[in-house]
Design an enzyme around this catalytic site. Structure first.
Site, PDB file in Angstrom:
ATOM      1  N   TYR A  14      -9.052  -2.789   9.226  1.00 29.23           N
ATOM      2  CA  TYR A  14      -7.802  -3.231   8.599  1.00 29.23           C
ATOM      3  C   TYR A  14      -7.718  -4.755   8.598  1.00 29.23           C
ATOM      4  O   TYR A  14      -7.544  -5.377   7.553  1.00 29.23           O
ATOM      5  CB  TYR A  14      -6.595  -2.616   9.310  1.00 29.23           C
ATOM      6  N   THR A  66      -1.779 -10.093   7.403  1.00 27.95           N
ATOM      7  CA  THR A  66      -1.423  -9.456   8.670  1.00 27.95           C
ATOM      8  C   THR A  66      -1.877 -10.318   9.837  1.00 27.95           C
ATOM      9  O   THR A  66      -2.871 -11.041   9.735  1.00 27.95           O
ATOM     10  CB  THR A  66      -2.084  -8.064   8.784  1.00 27.95           C
TER      11      THR A  66
END
Length: 169
Positions: free
Chosen positions: A144, A120
């Site tokens: 995250y 990501t």
């Protein structure tokens, strides 16, 4: 023409994973999809075989790799909601980091040669300017992003120790 080896795709019933599975199937690759269906959908898997299970289950992943002769894994299974990662960090470290570690162990123990990791842009945090590049500093600002970065580090270290070929996208 040499027969294509099966590819194991984790998270292959999710939005991105199901598109990857479709592309692999259309290109003639046998596909094994491993998904716990917590956010994915059985009907989204249009190619290959769907196995319902957890990507962090070392025994299951190892068995699938051996039984199907898998030499490449595309790991897309992850929790991805940033605000939830802040509220429930252990959920993200458990699923995104610990399960990746277990999957890597299964791959290492069973001779997987190639590993593609769905990472990501959150590993870059808030980059100076409007965008991040591959050479941007790594500075995640939430669990995250950090859970994904830790997985990238594990991949880097395993590749250095074993010769595993990998890419983090």
């Amino acid at each position: 023409m040499t027969a294509r080896k099966p590819v194991l795709v984790t998270g292959g019933a999710g939005y991105i994973g199901s598109h990857v599975v479709r592309q692999l199937g259309a290109a003639g690759y046998p596909v094994i999809v491993l998904d716990n269906l917590s956010t994915g959908f059985r009907r989204a898997v249009l190619h290959g075989e769907l196995i319902e299970g957890n990507s962090g289950d070392i025994d299951l992943a190892g068995r699938l790799i051996r039984e199907h002769g898998v030499e490449a894994v595309l790991h897309g299974a992850a929790h991805i909601v940033v605000p939830e990662s802040v509220a429930e960090p252990l959920k993200y470290y458990g699923n995104n980091t610990c399960n990746t570690r277990n999957l890597l162990q299964a791959c290492h123990e069973n001779g997987v040669k190639r590993f593609i990791f769905s990472s990501t842009a959150a590993v870059y945090g808030i980059p100076a300017g409007a965008s991040a590049g591959e050479d941007s500093p790594l500075a995640p600002i939430n669990p995250y992003g950090l859970s994904k970065l830790m997985s990238e580090w594990m991949l880097r270290d395993l590749a250095a120790a074993s010769g595993l070929l990998y890419v983090a996208l």
